[in-house]
Design a protein around this motif. Sequence first.
Motif, short mmCIF file in Angstrom:
data_model
loop_
_atom_site.label_atom_id
_atom_site.label_comp_id
_atom_site.label_asym_id
_atom_site.label_seq_id
_atom_site.Cartn_x
_atom_site.Cartn_y
_atom_site.Cartn_z
N CYS A 248 0.80 -1.22 0.00
CA CYS A 248 0.00 0.00 0.00
C CYS A 248 0.83 1.26 0.00
O CYS A 248 1.98 1.30 0.42
CB CYS A 248 -1.02 -0.02 1.14
N LEU A 249 0.19 2.28 -0.57
CA LEU A 249 0.77 3.59 -0.73
C LEU A 249 -0.05 4.52 0.17
O LEU A 249 -1.21 4.80 -0.12
CB LEU A 249 0.64 3.99 -2.20
N ALA A 250 0.58 4.96 1.27
CA ALA A 250 -0.14 5.79 2.23
C ALA A 250 0.13 7.27 1.96
O ALA A 250 0.98 7.63 1.15
CB ALA A 250 0.30 5.43 3.65
N PHE A 251 -0.62 8.11 2.63
CA PHE A 251 -0.40 9.56 2.54
C PHE A 251 -0.78 10.18 3.88
O PHE A 251 -1.85 9.89 4.41
CB PHE A 251 -1.25 10.17 1.43
N SER A 263 6.66 -3.07 1.80
CA SER A 263 5.41 -3.10 1.03
C SER A 263 4.43 -2.03 1.49
O SER A 263 3.28 -2.02 1.07
CB SER A 263 4.77 -4.48 1.14
N ARG A 264 4.88 -1.14 2.37
CA ARG A 264 3.99 -0.05 2.79
C ARG A 264 4.80 1.23 2.75
O ARG A 264 5.65 1.49 3.61
CB ARG A 264 3.46 -0.29 4.20
N LEU A 265 4.59 2.04 1.70
CA LEU A 265 5.35 3.27 1.53
C LEU A 265 4.41 4.44 1.76
O LEU A 265 3.22 4.37 1.47
CB LEU A 265 5.93 3.33 0.12
N ASN A 266 4.98 5.53 2.30
CA ASN A 266 4.16 6.71 2.56
C ASN A 266 4.63 7.86 1.67
O ASN A 266 5.77 8.29 1.75
CB ASN A 266 4.25 7.10 4.04
N LEU A 267 3.74 8.33 0.79
CA LEU A 267 4.08 9.39 -0.16
C LEU A 267 4.56 10.64 0.57
O LEU A 267 5.45 11.35 0.08
CB LEU A 267 2.88 9.74 -1.02
N ALA A 276 4.68 14.31 -1.98
CA ALA A 276 3.95 13.17 -2.55
C ALA A 276 4.16 13.08 -4.06
O ALA A 276 4.38 12.00 -4.61
CB ALA A 276 2.46 13.28 -2.21
N ALA A 277 4.11 14.23 -4.75
CA ALA A 277 4.31 14.23 -6.20
C ALA A 277 5.71 13.75 -6.54
O ALA A 277 5.91 12.95 -7.46
CB ALA A 277 4.08 15.63 -6.77
#
Length: 320
Positions: A248-251, A263-267, A276-277
């Motif tokens: 998952c891609l968190a923010f 497997s869990r990255l935070n933008l 994030a961009a």
Amino acid sequence: MAVNIIKNTPSAIDRAARALREGGLAAFPTETVYGLGADAANGVAVARIFAAKGRPRFNPLIVHVAGLDAATPFAVLNEQALRLAEAFWPGPLTLVAPRRSGCGLSDLVSAGLDTVALRAPAHDVAQALIRASGLAIAAPSANRSGHVSPTRAEHVAADLAGRVEVILDGGPCAAGIESTIVGLMEEEPLLLRPGAIPRERIEAVLGGPLRRPAENGALHAPGGLTSHYAPRAVLRLGVTAPEPGEPCLAFGAVGGAGAPTESRLNLSPSGSLEEAAANLFAFLRALDALGAPSIAVAPIPDVGLGEAINDRLRRAAAPR
Ligand code: TXA
Ligand code: MG
């Protein structure tokens, strides 16, 4: 052709400039994403861009120039275009305007349209390459057509090794998302593609709202194909609770269980849309490389740069 990533030194820039003048392809960093460049006046060289990317011929290219003076021989820039160029060039803004006949650019650049897309990149290496080559450089993003855009030299090599003479390595791209494209073909300016300059900043300069063209309308950016930026995995958008084990891609701030793992990255843990961009495409590539069938993506606010981020995520998630 061997992979040819070279550090950006004056001699590397000369080598890339020579490759361009001889009708070859050179990939180079910009402040948005890496570009795959060719001499915009050389039809054979421009055709090689389409072949290297596997890009449909109906999708026109952006021509990169040093600044406004270099742009004016190619296009008729109205008062609004001039105002935007003055405010944002060099920088991540592309202007689409009526093409001057006999302007010397290859017809392929415009893919048969009577308009041309122009941009003056801010990145030092891109500027140095334009100046060293003495050319206007046609350059789409340096990925295979439909893939995720490259924000590092290694991404370019992963997609295009063997198809490009030189890859200039300028490190990660600061903005990480493509330029904003504004169409100035008519009275009313159109936002053809949301991008690295948020619409709000452009509207402030124009003094009025920027309309999006009708979907499927003639004025829609031809490259705005619905499925694009596509990873192998299915993207699930707006997910607040990923499936167990799903990458998952968190923010933004997430609870104790949300610490980053492979497997869990935070933008952007702090909730910065700029950060994030800058991380978006590299993180999508990294999660996709895990090989899972799906990736869960957290909701991203749809304001400022969030409009461009959500546009890319929707295209990456579109059925194909
Ligand atoms: O940030 C960027 O814009 C990057 C860097 C390398 O400059 N370039 C980039 O190029 O994103 P590309 O080819 O991946 O996307 C260019 C978009 C396409 O959607 C294309 O259809 C649109 O610009 N475009 C180009 N010329 C056009 C024209 N004459 N009218 C309408 N859309 C145009
Ligand atoms: Mg592209």
